[in-house]
Design an enzyme around this catalytic site. Sequence first.
Site, PDB file in Angstrom:
ATOM      1  N   GLY A 297       0.833  -1.200   0.000  1.00 52.44           N
ATOM      2  CA  GLY A 297       0.000   0.000   0.000  1.00 52.44           C
ATOM      3  C   GLY A 297       0.864   1.244   0.000  1.00 52.44           C
TER       4      GLY A 297
ATOM      5  N   GLU B  23      -2.463  -9.765  -3.482  1.00 52.73           N
ATOM      6  CA  GLU B  23      -2.858 -11.167  -3.642  1.00 52.73           C
ATOM      7  C   GLU B  23      -2.774 -11.644  -5.090  1.00 52.73           C
ATOM      8  OE1 GLU B  23      -4.920  -9.420  -0.065  1.00 52.73           O
ATOM      9  OE2 GLU B  23      -4.504  -8.809  -2.140  1.00 52.73           O
TER      10      GLU B  23
ATOM     11  N   GLU C 155       1.627   1.121   6.277  1.00 55.31           N
ATOM     12  CA  GLU C 155       0.734   1.846   7.180  1.00 55.31           C
ATOM     13  C   GLU C 155      -0.669   1.284   6.937  1.00 55.31           C
ATOM     14  OE1 GLU C 155      -0.969   6.272   7.496  1.00 55.31           O
ATOM     15  OE2 GLU C 155       1.212   6.212   7.654  1.00 55.31           O
TER      16      GLU C 155
ATOM     17  N   GLU D 190     -11.531  -0.934   7.248  1.00 58.45           N
ATOM     18  CA  GLU D 190     -10.912  -0.719   5.935  1.00 58.45           C
ATOM     19  C   GLU D 190      -9.389  -0.827   6.011  1.00 58.45           C
ATOM     20  OE1 GLU D 190     -12.322   2.941   4.212  1.00 58.45           O
ATOM     21  OE2 GLU D 190     -14.036   1.922   3.308  1.00 58.45           O
TER      22      GLU D 190
END
Length: 453
Positions: A178, A229, A244, A253
């Site tokens: 992310g 994934e 993070e 979320e």
Amino acid sequence: MSQIDDLEAHIHDRARDSAYIGDGSVSAKDADEFQFGVMSQPMMLVKGKEIEDAQWTGVVTGIALSMLEERLVDAVVCIAFSEEEWSRGVLVVARTTQKILRERDVKLSLALSLKVLHEIKEDDSIWRLLFCGVGCAVQAFRAVQDDLGLEDVFVLGTQITIMQNKHLFKDKIVLDVGCGTGILSMFAASAGAKHVYAVDCSSIIDSAKKIVEINGFKDQITLIKGKVEDIELPVETVDILISEWMGYFLLYESMLDTVLYARDKWLAPNGLILPDKAILYIAAIEDAHLKHERIDFWDNVYGFDMSVIKDAALREPVVDVVDAKNVVSNAYPILKLDIKTCTKKDLAFSSRFAIKAKRNDYVHGFVSYFDCAFTHIHKPLGFSTAPHARYTHWKQTIFYMGETLTVCENETIEGEISCRPNKKNPRDLDIELYVNFQGQHSKKDGTMDFRLR
């Protein structure tokens, strides 16, 4: 010792530079400046290729330029230096790259005033903003950002944990889950990582690629667009996993399940995860004024009964800042996660709790917050999202009750809280809160259902 050092020593038991020894390095025994606050001793992130005419290293300038050029933001709030203000930095709102380059310097700095934000609030053309700052400047901005009416806000600050632990990153393979704009990846690369693989499934990674290239890390950072994934890395294992991943109420979320997938697939047996520990807490709060504005308001709206909406409002937790003085009880840990060993099943949890009133007061609901820690670095450190801690964008999560409890000092509120992903939308959380209170002046024995969405 200066007057500032005297004041800091009085408030914090020592001055901010007390951990530094003669050669400018940090004493391992006393090096906690990174939790203590803003340091007068600088740390520098160096660009692979400096921007021409940039007064410093140009890293922040490069990111600001790229985000404006890619139209990710409408304006950048930053510290700039001009000939008229040569002795100190001034806050400016830069809407063009020419404005940034004309000022010749954009860097992370401690702003003396946030008055310039009034200009943003009054400007209908600014909907997306990049704020550059550190320490108190970021905390002050976070406290008012919700009042600016912006759609998207990006805050660019320093990632102390990475830069303080360069020895852990030297020659290591790093995975950034992310990655967003790539700022953590660039810190890791600057700290000496052999190579960084940065993954994000959103379109922001297209801009991150340009940001990385502008800042001279193109050969050291590989950016991959897609779900963790679904992608494959060109290496079998990584030495360090950074992310993070935290969300509201820690798990809302959040990307933790994705981090766990990446951990199980790529992290070396003795690899590091940053951060690696998280604890979620619950406590009782008095919040009569805001509960009336948010919930009880629906009982009588201009003479009309809208209590049907009140019932729905009660079932939705509120994410907002809770004043520390409103906390009535001690805090109880309801979830403890070791990111190195926990599983996806651990993210759906049920925990009993018992909290004791600290004074005679009223209880209108419960507040939840979390702490995160980096325990496997040279000197463990962490941060808290508690009401008594510095403001963070995670704020706190509030669960209001329909009735008010009258509590006396040392009386105990017992209960159980359960949390699991919603079946229709796993990004939402279904939370069940059972409360049992048998006090001198009031009693409660019942269950409330909430949905965090």
